[in-house]
Scaffold this motif. Structure first.
Motif, PDB file in Angstrom:
ATOM      1  N   LYS A  46     -14.764  13.221  -5.414  1.00 45.45           N
ATOM      2  CA  LYS A  46     -14.364  13.396  -4.015  1.00 45.45           C
ATOM      3  C   LYS A  46     -13.429  12.261  -3.575  1.00 45.45           C
ATOM      4  O   LYS A  46     -13.277  11.255  -4.258  1.00 45.45           O
ATOM      5  N   ARG A  47     -12.832  12.425  -2.406  1.00 49.73           N
ATOM      6  CA  ARG A  47     -11.853  11.449  -1.901  1.00 49.73           C
ATOM      7  C   ARG A  47     -12.464  10.065  -1.710  1.00 49.73           C
ATOM      8  O   ARG A  47     -11.790   9.057  -1.848  1.00 49.73           O
ATOM      9  N   ASP A  48     -13.761   9.997  -1.424  1.00 52.16           N
ATOM     10  CA  ASP A  48     -14.404   8.697  -1.225  1.00 52.16           C
ATOM     11  C   ASP A  48     -14.837   8.050  -2.539  1.00 52.16           C
ATOM     12  O   ASP A  48     -15.480   7.000  -2.546  1.00 52.16           O
ATOM     13  N   ASP A  93      -8.511  13.720  -4.541  1.00 60.03           N
ATOM     14  CA  ASP A  93      -7.353  12.908  -4.151  1.00 60.03           C
ATOM     15  C   ASP A  93      -6.955  12.014  -5.315  1.00 60.03           C
ATOM     16  O   ASP A  93      -6.145  12.393  -6.136  1.00 60.03           O
ATOM     17  N   SER A 141      -1.756   7.103   3.564  1.00 62.93           N
ATOM     18  CA  SER A 141      -2.717   7.073   2.467  1.00 62.93           C
ATOM     19  C   SER A 141      -2.128   6.127   1.433  1.00 62.93           C
ATOM     20  O   SER A 141      -1.130   6.453   0.786  1.00 62.93           O
ATOM     21  N   TYR A 143      -2.067   3.828  -2.069  1.00 63.38           N
ATOM     22  CA  TYR A 143      -2.576   3.912  -3.443  1.00 63.38           C
ATOM     23  C   TYR A 143      -2.064   2.730  -4.251  1.00 63.38           C
ATOM     24  O   TYR A 143      -1.002   2.182  -3.966  1.00 63.38           O
ATOM     25  N   LEU A 153      -7.124   5.173  -4.476  1.00 67.85           N
ATOM     26  CA  LEU A 153      -6.881   5.208  -3.036  1.00 67.85           C
ATOM     27  C   LEU A 153      -7.401   3.889  -2.477  1.00 67.85           C
ATOM     28  O   LEU A 153      -8.538   3.503  -2.763  1.00 67.85           O
TER      29      LEU A 153
END
Length: 196
Positions: A46-48, A93, A141, A143, A153
């Motif tokens: 997941k994104r987190d 992501d 966002s 990176y 991220l």
């Protein structure tokens, strides 16, 4: 990831191969491994930065760290790879999250070091750039490149600390606000858009 090609690949076999491939704390040489594709595994990052297997979060940090060591990006798709297996996984992501940073020096001599959620330590520079993607609302966002095309991220608290290190520089005729690391300037936002 093709939902019709889900495999029942054994996470245990992937773990065993990853453990066997690690030498003295070094990452396995996944860039040298090109086994046949075995199908997709019901695993998602997941994104987190939370890893899920069959819809359930993987709660053991050591296990997540082990899986992250055999992660490979090929043609825009993510795989867990061993010398004999290659299974697709989904990444929402970026596969990693930069959760902390340290800075030493100033200006062009500054060096910024990031630490990821799986304990990779990365020095930003020409080979490991920082990049910013802004959505249609202008929300950034950020990176940083970790290894072999795999990015982290930069989490919000770390990004705010990064902004505190900001400087301005003219790049291609535009005055940019950004940060220096390892002699490289990384633009974040045009100064004209700062609204200050």
């Amino acid at each position: 990831m093709n939902g019709q090609n889900i495999v029942k690949a054994s996470p245990e076999s992937l773990m065993a191969a990853a453990k066997a491939a690690q030498k003295e704390g070094k990452l396995p040489p996944v860039h040298l491994w090109n086994p046949e594709f075995c199908g997709d595994l019901d695993m998602v990052i997941k994104r987190d930065g939370t890893w899920f297997y069959m819809g359930t979060p993987i709660g053991r940090h050591a296990l997540v760290k082990l899986f992250s060591s055999i992660l490979k990006l090929e043609d825009g798709a993510y795989y867990l790879v061993t010398p004999v297996e290659k299974v697709g996984i989904r990444v929402v992501d970026a596969p990693f999250v930069a959760v902390d940073m340290e800075a030493a020096g100033q200006g062009a001599n500054q060096v910024i070091t990031f630490t990821t959620n799986v304990e990779d330590v990365v020095i930003a520079g020409p080979d490991r750039p920082i990049r910013i993607i802004r959505d249609e609302t202008g929300e950034p966002s950020p990176y940083v490149m970790v290894r072999a095309g795999l990015e982290a991220l930069i989490d919000r608290k770390t990004f705010y600390r990064l902004i505190d290190l900001g400087d301005s520089k003219v790049v291609d005729g535009t005055d940019w606000f950004g940060v220096w690391s390892s002699g490289q300037f990384f633009p974040i936002i045009p100064v004209a858009e700062l609204g200050v």
